[in-house]
Design a protein around this motif. Sequence first.
Motif, PDB file in Angstrom:
ATOM      1  N   LEU A  47     -31.468 -41.310 -22.908  1.00 51.13           N
ATOM      2  CA  LEU A  47     -32.216 -40.898 -21.713  1.00 51.13           C
ATOM      3  C   LEU A  47     -33.671 -41.388 -21.722  1.00 51.13           C
ATOM      4  O   LEU A  47     -34.349 -41.338 -20.702  1.00 51.13           O
ATOM      5  CB  LEU A  47     -32.164 -39.376 -21.556  1.00 51.13           C
ATOM      6  CG  LEU A  47     -30.744 -38.822 -21.348  1.00 51.13           C
ATOM      7  CD1 LEU A  47     -30.748 -37.302 -21.349  1.00 51.13           C
ATOM      8  CD2 LEU A  47     -30.142 -39.342 -20.052  1.00 51.13           C
ATOM      9  N   GLN A  90     -29.076 -38.147 -27.435  1.00 54.20           N
ATOM     10  CA  GLN A  90     -29.361 -37.933 -26.008  1.00 54.20           C
ATOM     11  C   GLN A  90     -30.731 -38.507 -25.647  1.00 54.20           C
ATOM     12  O   GLN A  90     -30.906 -39.125 -24.602  1.00 54.20           O
ATOM     13  CB  GLN A  90     -29.299 -36.444 -25.676  1.00 54.20           C
ATOM     14  CG  GLN A  90     -27.881 -35.872 -25.784  1.00 54.20           C
ATOM     15  CD  GLN A  90     -27.840 -34.359 -25.730  1.00 54.20           C
ATOM     16  OE1 GLN A  90     -28.813 -33.714 -25.372  1.00 54.20           O
ATOM     17  NE2 GLN A  90     -26.704 -33.783 -26.086  1.00 54.20           N
ATOM     18  N   TYR A 145     -19.322 -36.981 -20.704  1.00 55.48           N
ATOM     19  CA  TYR A 145     -19.635 -36.472 -19.361  1.00 55.48           C
ATOM     20  C   TYR A 145     -21.117 -36.078 -19.287  1.00 55.48           C
ATOM     21  O   TYR A 145     -21.806 -36.371 -18.309  1.00 55.48           O
ATOM     22  CB  TYR A 145     -18.789 -35.253 -19.009  1.00 55.48           C
ATOM     23  CG  TYR A 145     -17.308 -35.514 -18.858  1.00 55.48           C
ATOM     24  CD1 TYR A 145     -16.820 -36.809 -18.749  1.00 55.48           C
ATOM     25  CD2 TYR A 145     -16.391 -34.462 -18.815  1.00 55.48           C
ATOM     26  CE1 TYR A 145     -15.462 -37.055 -18.614  1.00 55.48           C
ATOM     27  CE2 TYR A 145     -15.032 -34.699 -18.673  1.00 55.48           C
ATOM     28  CZ  TYR A 145     -14.564 -35.987 -18.582  1.00 55.48           C
ATOM     29  OH  TYR A 145     -13.234 -36.219 -18.442  1.00 55.48           O
ATOM     30  N   LEU A 146     -21.560 -35.385 -20.326  1.00 52.31           N
ATOM     31  CA  LEU A 146     -22.956 -34.959 -20.327  1.00 52.31           C
ATOM     32  C   LEU A 146     -23.879 -36.171 -20.253  1.00 52.31           C
ATOM     33  O   LEU A 146     -24.802 -36.229 -19.439  1.00 52.31           O
ATOM     34  CB  LEU A 146     -23.254 -34.136 -21.581  1.00 52.31           C
ATOM     35  CG  LEU A 146     -24.685 -33.590 -21.689  1.00 52.31           C
ATOM     36  CD1 LEU A 146     -24.702 -32.292 -22.482  1.00 52.31           C
ATOM     37  CD2 LEU A 146     -25.652 -34.556 -22.346  1.00 52.31           C
ATOM     38  N   VAL A 181     -16.821 -29.395 -22.386  1.00 50.15           N
ATOM     39  CA  VAL A 181     -17.614 -30.450 -21.736  1.00 50.15           C
ATOM     40  C   VAL A 181     -17.761 -31.594 -22.736  1.00 50.15           C
ATOM     41  O   VAL A 181     -18.392 -31.435 -23.779  1.00 50.15           O
ATOM     42  CB  VAL A 181     -19.010 -29.959 -21.297  1.00 50.15           C
ATOM     43  CG1 VAL A 181     -19.842 -31.118 -20.754  1.00 50.15           C
ATOM     44  CG2 VAL A 181     -18.886 -28.866 -20.240  1.00 50.15           C
ATOM     45  N   LYS A 182     -17.144 -32.708 -22.419  1.00 51.96           N
ATOM     46  CA  LYS A 182     -17.186 -33.832 -23.346  1.00 51.96           C
ATOM     47  C   LYS A 182     -18.579 -34.444 -23.372  1.00 51.96           C
ATOM     48  O   LYS A 182     -19.261 -34.509 -22.355  1.00 51.96           O
ATOM     49  CB  LYS A 182     -16.172 -34.895 -22.923  1.00 51.96           C
ATOM     50  CG  LYS A 182     -14.741 -34.421 -23.029  1.00 51.96           C
ATOM     51  CD  LYS A 182     -13.779 -35.564 -22.714  1.00 51.96           C
ATOM     52  CE  LYS A 182     -12.340 -35.086 -22.789  1.00 51.96           C
ATOM     53  NZ  LYS A 182     -11.882 -34.493 -21.531  1.00 51.96           N
ATOM     54  N   LYS A 185     -23.313 -39.243 -19.262  1.00 50.70           N
ATOM     55  CA  LYS A 185     -23.210 -40.012 -18.026  1.00 50.70           C
ATOM     56  C   LYS A 185     -23.891 -39.268 -16.873  1.00 50.70           C
ATOM     57  O   LYS A 185     -24.649 -39.862 -16.101  1.00 50.70           O
ATOM     58  CB  LYS A 185     -21.735 -40.243 -17.714  1.00 50.70           C
ATOM     59  CG  LYS A 185     -21.473 -41.436 -16.838  1.00 50.70           C
ATOM     60  CD  LYS A 185     -19.962 -41.617 -16.747  1.00 50.70           C
ATOM     61  CE  LYS A 185     -19.591 -42.809 -15.903  1.00 50.70           C
ATOM     62  NZ  LYS A 185     -18.118 -42.828 -15.733  1.00 50.70           N
ATOM     63  N   ALA A 186     -23.620 -37.976 -16.792  1.00 49.11           N
ATOM     64  CA  ALA A 186     -24.202 -37.181 -15.698  1.00 49.11           C
ATOM     65  C   ALA A 186     -25.726 -37.159 -15.823  1.00 49.11           C
ATOM     66  O   ALA A 186     -26.446 -37.288 -14.832  1.00 49.11           O
ATOM     67  CB  ALA A 186     -23.629 -35.767 -15.719  1.00 49.11           C
ATOM     68  N   ALA A 187     -26.201 -37.008 -17.061  1.00 45.49           N
ATOM     69  CA  ALA A 187     -27.649 -36.918 -17.269  1.00 45.49           C
ATOM     70  C   ALA A 187     -28.325 -38.257 -16.971  1.00 45.49           C
ATOM     71  O   ALA A 187     -29.361 -38.317 -16.310  1.00 45.49           O
ATOM     72  CB  ALA A 187     -27.939 -36.489 -18.701  1.00 45.49           C
ATOM     73  N   ALA A 230     -28.384 -38.872 -13.266  1.00 40.96           N
ATOM     74  CA  ALA A 230     -29.365 -38.007 -12.598  1.00 40.96           C
ATOM     75  C   ALA A 230     -30.752 -38.634 -12.714  1.00 40.96           C
ATOM     76  O   ALA A 230     -31.526 -38.663 -11.762  1.00 40.96           O
ATOM     77  CB  ALA A 230     -29.344 -36.610 -13.217  1.00 40.96           C
TER      78      ALA A 230
END
Lengths: 434, 250
Positions: free
Chosen positions: B162, B158, B97-98, B93-94, B100-102, B105
């Motif tokens: 976020l 992160q 991706y984490l 899992v790059k 962007k997805a987070a 969301a």
Amino acid sequence: MSLAEFTDQWLSAVTPQISEGPGWLTDLRQGAVEQFAVLGLPHARLENWKYTDVKALAKRSFTLPKAADAEALANEKSLGLNAIRLVFVDGVFSESASTLGNLPAGVQVLPLAKNANAAKPVLGQVAAANFSGFTALNLAAFQDGVLIDLAANAVLEQPVYLQFVATEQENPVLVQPRILIKAGTHAQATIVEHYAGSEESANLTNVVTEVDLADGANITHYKLQQESTKQYHIASLHVEQKRDSRFTSHNVCLGGKLARQDIQVELSGEGAEVNLNGLYLGNGRQHLDNHTLVNHNAPHTNSNEDYKGILNDRSRGVFNGRAVVHKDAQKIEAHQSNANLLLSDKAEIDTKPELEIYADDVKCSHGSTTGQLDENALFALRSRGIGEEMARGLLTLAFANEVIDRIEISAVHDRIEEAVAGRLPEKFNLKGLV
Amino acid sequence: MLEVKDLRVSVEDKEILKGLTLTINPGEVHAIMGPNGAGKSTLSAVIAGRDGYEVTGGSITFEGEDLLEMEIEERARAGMLLGFQYPVEIPGVKNVYLLKAALNAKREHLGLPEIEAPEFMKLVREKLQFMKMDNSFLHRSVNEGFSGGEKKRNEILQMLILEPKLALLDEIDSGLDIDALKIVSEGVNSLRDAGRSIVMVTHYQRLLDYIVPDHIHVLSDGKIIKSGDKSLALELEKRGYDWVIEEAAQ
């Protein structure tokens, strides 16, 4: 239908093809016709075909391909590589859609139908006609294909991209390409075989690829199978390796109603090495079968195999990886692994890694797992706000990426990752992400 | 922001937290310290929503909502992020991706559209630079093959992207050399804001030299037994925990 009736019916469909080509070729074809008549299609009583039933095929009839214009379809499905590109429409070479470009000295890339005589020293040298009924049928009636001939020390920087495009036909077509790769001493090349086409095509592809590597030759072979889920896809790849040669196969199987890939590798010279990477992803009722056989015929030979499968819905996967270490093939290493993720209760995998060892000084390992996703990783992703389904999707893609990340051509890598993400269940919602 | 009231938690029928009460207001930075086995990691685990922890009494509310009723991902979307003591390696899992997805969301939760690719890349590059991390990091798998320091920097990265309302940092300083500790601390300090709260769970006073808390709590045997300002940390460093525990027993 009796075997004889069936083989007669299929053979009569391909009769015009059997008489195609120079005399030496029609003789060879005639011999293969006789072998096909004896072998017929493989049946479930054969150990190698225990889990893959092709009976349904025998009820179907196929015709020979007609010349079709499918340049637009070819361009739509193209991987878009900077490559020497040969396009085959329903197995027939399309000159207008292809780009041969300028080849370096010592390299020949020849469409087979027009250059049959050039193939005489190569054809059938690595793949035995009687490997199965399908290989016999291919030799009896292959329509076209390619000969890639690399002289000693020839290095091809650009990959050779063989794009097979399937069109939708009223009467399904029997597509039988033959791919011949001959690499001289220390020659080096990358070959990409790509199968894709109309989502409605219901043809039978029956391809045979032969690869002959002289001392120190280095060939990387990609096979990306994305045919429609109405297609039958039968393929066998046969590899002969001499001293210190290296062959790497990346085999990605996404398409087909029924797809069967055989890979047979003969490690016949000291220091020869083969790497087999594979990924299969099944949806719906797809049946995807991979059978590999590596013969360690010489000492100091290495084989590494890593196949991963993701099976969803009612799809079924079959993996059989066999490595045979022959007597006197000492100091070899053979490693095999097959891991599977089942995304549904109805999906199924039959996996069998096999080692057969007749030498005593060897290093071998094999294993297969059918697993669940890592709960800690799932938690870590959710703890960042990612929904559970998408987190599962990311981890499923990650599982596939362990194979995909070994792909060195970035355009191929990205397209395959995208294709895999696109074929994972919708609920994973990965489309905007990858 | 966060209200923990008389919280009782058991793990495999053994009571670990025995009536813990804690209030974190917006803009405050808190440090929770305590000897081994006091229940520090249990507190983080329960707030994050890990399995295997049974809440037998009390409550946790986050901005007035019952946190214990929220799914793991809902807690994060609501603005509560945990920085792990041992960040998990997620092969394949790059990082991109984490992230962007987070981020998407969270945006969806806020009723915002998905972030445009250029805007996302600009944001990520800026934060990477701040954390002294190379751009190539984005295409590496999450924490795979990272050193201890890189993993912790990744946790803070992160957070920077976020922008949680409450950051709970579980032993964010463990295993860090002084250079990595400085980078991590700068990252955390840049998050300090009147509307944001930070809770650090730590074993060592050293961290508090770099991220100076407003409040310090001593957790022992499942309860907060003493609270004070930053001077308490120095005293703990000098005298250990025994005197606090004795004082509380009296």
